[in-house]
Design a protein around this motif. Sequence first.
Motif, PDB file in Angstrom:
ATOM      1  N   GLY A 297      55.380  42.195  35.215  1.00 31.03           N
ATOM      2  CA  GLY A 297      55.278  43.027  36.408  1.00 31.03           C
ATOM      3  C   GLY A 297      54.338  42.439  37.448  1.00 31.03           C
ATOM      4  O   GLY A 297      54.565  42.565  38.656  1.00 31.03           O
ATOM      5  N   MET A 298      53.280  41.779  36.985  1.00 29.53           N
ATOM      6  CA  MET A 298      52.336  41.165  37.916  1.00 29.53           C
ATOM      7  C   MET A 298      52.966  40.018  38.687  1.00 29.53           C
ATOM      8  O   MET A 298      52.516  39.686  39.788  1.00 29.53           O
ATOM      9  N   ALA A 299      53.994  39.424  38.125  1.00 32.51           N
ATOM     10  CA  ALA A 299      54.698  38.357  38.847  1.00 32.51           C
ATOM     11  C   ALA A 299      55.478  38.904  40.027  1.00 32.51           C
ATOM     12  O   ALA A 299      55.848  38.162  40.945  1.00 32.51           O
ATOM     13  N   CYS A 300      55.728  40.233  40.010  1.00 27.93           N
ATOM     14  CA  CYS A 300      56.504  40.863  41.082  1.00 27.93           C
ATOM     15  C   CYS A 300      55.615  41.361  42.226  1.00 27.93           C
ATOM     16  O   CYS A 300      56.126  41.645  43.321  1.00 27.93           O
ATOM     17  N   GLY A 301      54.324  41.543  41.971  1.00 25.99           N
ATOM     18  CA  GLY A 301      53.450  42.087  43.002  1.00 25.99           C
ATOM     19  C   GLY A 301      52.024  42.209  42.520  1.00 25.99           C
ATOM     20  O   GLY A 301      51.601  41.535  41.579  1.00 25.99           O
ATOM     21  N   THR A 302      51.297  43.112  43.132  1.00 24.23           N
ATOM     22  CA  THR A 302      49.863  43.255  42.876  1.00 24.23           C
ATOM     23  C   THR A 302      49.589  44.195  41.711  1.00 24.23           C
ATOM     24  O   THR A 302      50.270  45.204  41.533  1.00 24.23           O
ATOM     25  N   LEU A 303      48.574  43.865  40.929  1.00 21.29           N
ATOM     26  CA  LEU A 303      48.059  44.758  39.898  1.00 21.29           C
ATOM     27  C   LEU A 303      47.050  45.686  40.553  1.00 21.29           C
ATOM     28  O   LEU A 303      46.084  45.221  41.168  1.00 21.29           O
ATOM     29  N   THR A 304      47.276  47.001  40.451  1.00 21.18           N
ATOM     30  CA  THR A 304      46.384  47.938  41.122  1.00 21.18           C
ATOM     31  C   THR A 304      45.833  48.977  40.151  1.00 21.18           C
ATOM     32  O   THR A 304      46.472  49.347  39.165  1.00 21.18           O
ATOM     33  N   PHE A 305      44.632  49.451  40.480  1.00 22.53           N
ATOM     34  CA  PHE A 305      43.959  50.525  39.757  1.00 22.53           C
ATOM     35  C   PHE A 305      43.757  51.695  40.712  1.00 22.53           C
ATOM     36  O   PHE A 305      43.824  51.517  41.943  1.00 22.53           O
ATOM     37  N   PRO A 306      43.502  52.890  40.198  1.00 28.13           N
ATOM     38  CA  PRO A 306      43.342  54.035  41.103  1.00 28.13           C
ATOM     39  C   PRO A 306      42.239  53.807  42.138  1.00 28.13           C
ATOM     40  O   PRO A 306      42.437  54.077  43.323  1.00 28.13           O
ATOM     41  N   THR A 307      41.084  53.333  41.691  1.00 33.97           N
ATOM     42  CA  THR A 307      39.960  53.056  42.576  1.00 33.97           C
ATOM     43  C   THR A 307      39.487  51.623  42.349  1.00 33.97           C
ATOM     44  O   THR A 307      40.092  50.864  41.596  1.00 33.97           O
ATOM     45  N   TYR A 308      38.389  51.287  42.966  1.00 35.12           N
ATOM     46  CA  TYR A 308      37.828  49.940  42.868  1.00 35.12           C
ATOM     47  C   TYR A 308      37.094  49.674  41.559  1.00 35.12           C
ATOM     48  O   TYR A 308      36.727  48.532  41.269  1.00 35.12           O
ATOM     49  N   ARG A 309      36.892  50.690  40.706  1.00 42.37           N
ATOM     50  CA  ARG A 309      35.941  50.592  39.608  1.00 42.37           C
ATOM     51  C   ARG A 309      36.295  49.550  38.550  1.00 42.37           C
ATOM     52  O   ARG A 309      35.405  48.960  37.928  1.00 42.37           O
ATOM     53  N   LEU A 310      37.560  49.315  38.279  1.00 42.10           N
ATOM     54  CA  LEU A 310      37.946  48.338  37.258  1.00 42.10           C
ATOM     55  C   LEU A 310      38.450  47.016  37.849  1.00 42.10           C
ATOM     56  O   LEU A 310      38.852  46.124  37.098  1.00 42.10           O
ATOM     57  N   VAL A 311      38.390  46.891  39.151  1.00 39.19           N
ATOM     58  CA  VAL A 311      38.908  45.686  39.796  1.00 39.19           C
ATOM     59  C   VAL A 311      38.169  44.420  39.361  1.00 39.19           C
ATOM     60  O   VAL A 311      38.802  43.434  38.971  1.00 39.19           O
ATOM     61  N   PRO A 312      36.816  44.370  39.404  1.00 39.32           N
ATOM     62  CA  PRO A 312      36.151  43.121  39.007  1.00 39.32           C
ATOM     63  C   PRO A 312      36.315  42.797  37.529  1.00 39.32           C
ATOM     64  O   PRO A 312      36.372  41.620  37.159  1.00 39.32           O
ATOM     65  N   ASP A 313      36.418  43.818  36.674  1.00 35.13           N
ATOM     66  CA  ASP A 313      36.666  43.575  35.249  1.00 35.13           C
ATOM     67  C   ASP A 313      37.983  42.827  35.066  1.00 35.13           C
ATOM     68  O   ASP A 313      38.073  41.855  34.300  1.00 35.13           O
ATOM     69  N   ALA A 314      39.013  43.307  35.781  1.00 29.57           N
ATOM     70  CA  ALA A 314      40.327  42.669  35.680  1.00 29.57           C
ATOM     71  C   ALA A 314      40.309  41.276  36.303  1.00 29.57           C
ATOM     72  O   ALA A 314      40.935  40.341  35.790  1.00 29.57           O
ATOM     73  N   LYS A 315      39.598  41.106  37.407  1.00 31.93           N
ATOM     74  CA  LYS A 315      39.510  39.794  38.048  1.00 31.93           C
ATOM     75  C   LYS A 315      38.848  38.786  37.120  1.00 31.93           C
ATOM     76  O   LYS A 315      39.204  37.608  37.115  1.00 31.93           O
ATOM     77  N   TRP A 316      37.863  39.241  36.341  1.00 29.80           N
ATOM     78  CA  TRP A 316      37.194  38.323  35.428  1.00 29.80           C
ATOM     79  C   TRP A 316      38.136  37.879  34.313  1.00 29.80           C
ATOM     80  O   TRP A 316      38.100  36.726  33.889  1.00 29.80           O
ATOM     81  N   HIS A 317      39.013  38.780  33.861  1.00 29.30           N
ATOM     82  CA  HIS A 317      39.939  38.439  32.778  1.00 29.30           C
ATOM     83  C   HIS A 317      41.153  37.670  33.296  1.00 29.30           C
ATOM     84  O   HIS A 317      41.668  36.788  32.606  1.00 29.30           O
ATOM     85  N   LEU A 318      41.604  37.997  34.495  1.00 29.33           N
ATOM     86  CA  LEU A 318      42.783  37.347  35.090  1.00 29.33           C
ATOM     87  C   LEU A 318      42.334  36.605  36.343  1.00 29.33           C
ATOM     88  O   LEU A 318      42.259  37.191  37.427  1.00 29.33           O
ATOM     89  N   GLU A 319      42.041  35.349  36.193  1.00 27.93           N
ATOM     90  CA  GLU A 319      41.381  34.602  37.271  1.00 27.93           C
ATOM     91  C   GLU A 319      42.213  34.498  38.531  1.00 27.93           C
ATOM     92  O   GLU A 319      41.706  34.654  39.643  1.00 27.93           O
ATOM     93  N   ASP A 320      43.502  34.222  38.425  1.00 27.65           N
ATOM     94  CA  ASP A 320      44.316  33.928  39.608  1.00 27.65           C
ATOM     95  C   ASP A 320      45.260  35.065  40.002  1.00 27.65           C
ATOM     96  O   ASP A 320      46.142  34.868  40.848  1.00 27.65           O
ATOM     97  N   ALA A 321      45.111  36.231  39.412  1.00 29.37           N
ATOM     98  CA  ALA A 321      46.038  37.331  39.696  1.00 29.37           C
ATOM     99  C   ALA A 321      45.695  38.038  41.000  1.00 29.37           C
ATOM    100  O   ALA A 321      44.556  37.994  41.472  1.00 29.37           O
ATOM    101  N   ARG A 322      46.704  38.706  41.566  1.00 30.83           N
ATOM    102  CA  ARG A 322      46.493  39.561  42.739  1.00 30.83           C
ATOM    103  C   ARG A 322      46.111  40.949  42.234  1.00 30.83           C
ATOM    104  O   ARG A 322      46.907  41.610  41.572  1.00 30.83           O
ATOM    105  N   ILE A 323      44.914  41.394  42.554  1.00 26.91           N
ATOM    106  CA  ILE A 323      44.377  42.639  42.001  1.00 26.91           C
ATOM    107  C   ILE A 323      43.774  43.461  43.125  1.00 26.91           C
ATOM    108  O   ILE A 323      43.072  42.924  43.997  1.00 26.91           O
TER     109      ILE A 323
END
Length: 477
Positions: free
Chosen positions: A394-420
Motif C-alpha cells: 500500500g505504501m508503494a501506492c501513496g503516503t503512509l499516514t497517521f491520525p496526528t503527528y505523534r507517531l510520524v518520527p517513529d515510523a520515519k526512523w523505521h522506514l528511512e525512505d518512505a513517504r510519511i
Amino acid sequence: MSGDGSPEGRTSRAPSPARSRFSRRVELAATLLAVGAAVLVWALTRTYPNYDSYYHLVWGRELLNGSLPSFEAYAAPTQHPLYIVLAALLGLVFGEGGDRALVLVCFLAHAALVLGTYRLGAAVFGRWSGALAALFVAASASFLLYAARGYVDPPFLALVVWAGVLAAEDRRGVPVLLVLAGLLRPEAWVLTGLWWLWKRRPRDLPIVFVAPALWCLTDLIVTGNPLHSIQATSALAEDLGRVRGIQHVPGSFVTFIGSTVRPPVALLAPIGAYLAWRLLGWRRLLVPGALLAGGIITFVGTGILGLSILPRYLTVPAVAMCLFAGYALVGFTEAEGRVRALWLRVSAGATVVGAIGMVILAPSLTNVTEEMRFIRSTHDSLVTLLDDPAVREGMACGTLTFPTYRLVPDAKWHLEDARIGARSALRRDRGVEVYALSQKALRRYGFADGTKPTVNLPNPAFERVASAGILTAYRRC
C-alpha cells in the motif's frame, strides 16, 4: 548563630586520611551500583524514545546521508544541536538500534545525575544531606520517565549538576560543561551568565555566548533563520493550543514542582534553604542557589516569550529543591550542641512527612511501569504493522499516514525512505492509513491539541488490510 559561615553550634572538621579513603571507596561502590542499575533497568524495561528524541534520531541520520535536517517539517519539535550530534553518532554505530542506544545513554545520564546530586550536596551541606538529596532525585518518577523515554533532559541535567559539583569544589571545567549543557537546553545559558557574574573575569565573557551562538548558527544554516527555534516553538505552541503566557507561570510552578519532586520534598526545600542561610551563610549557597534561580528565571522567560509551559522546564530548580530538602531533614549531622539536638528531634517528626510522601509516590512509580509497558506495546505494534507485506504494498501506492503527528518520527526512523505524514495536516486519497485500536492508544495517538477528531474515522474507500497489537492499517491503491 550568624549568617557569615561560622555559626554557633557548628564547627568545620577536616576528615582524616583514613576517613577520606573510606569515603572514596563508598563513592566508587555507589558509582558502580548506579551504573549497573541503569544498565539493568534499560535491559529489562525495553523502552523507546519519545517524539522529540525520535526526530533527533531522524535528523542525525539525515546529516549522515548528506542532507540538512528537516527542522521545518510539520509539527517538528525544537532542535537541540548537541543532541542531534549524539543521535547521529548512535545511528552511525548502531543503525536502527540507535533508538535503544539513546535510551541507554539517558539511563546512564540519570545515574550520573543522581551521583552528581550526592557530590554537590556533600560539598555544600555534608555527606548525609547529599545522600538524601540523591535519593530524592532517584525516587522521582518524572526523572525516571525522562530517562526511559530518551528525553534530552537527563544528559542536560547531568552536565549542569556536575558543573555545579566542579564549582562547589572550586575545580576547573565549569564553563565547558555549561557550554555543552547549553547546546542541549537554553536554561544553561542563564546558568553560564550567572557563573560569569560570580567570577567576573572579562576574558571569560565570550564563553557566555558560545552556546547561543552555535544554536543560532545551526538554525541559520538549516533554515536561513537564526531565530527559527524560538519562533517555531512559539508558533507551534499557539497552533496546538498549549498553556502559554506569563499569567500561567505562578500556578504552573507550584503544580509542576509538586509533581516532579513530590509535595513533601517541595515543602522541605524552603525550610532547608532558610536553615542553610542562617547556619552556613549565603556564600555556601551560591551553587544550589544559582540552580534554583537560573531555573526560575528561565521558566518565567518561557511565559514571557509565549512558549509552552511544561514541567520539564523546571527540572533544574527541582534538583536544587532536592538539595535543600536533604539538608532540612538530615543537616543536623553537620551541626553540634543544642542546635544538633533540637534539629534531630524536629527531623524525626518530619520523617513522618517523608513516609507519607513515599505512600504518595508509590502510585507514580506504578504509573511509570505502566507507561513503559505501553511504550513497548506501541513500538512492537508499529514495527510489526509497518513490516506487513500488505502495508508495504500500500505504501508503494501513496503516503503512509497517521491520525496526528505523534507517531510520524517513529515510523520515519523505521522506514528511512518512505513517504510519511499526518492526516491532521493533510488527508491523502491513496496509500495507507493507520488507526489506533485501544482506548489509550486512541487518546495518545488519535488526538492532539489543535487537531480534528475526524482524522480517526476510516475513509470508506480504503480497505482494512492488516492489524498488529494496538494498531490497524487500511489501504487504497
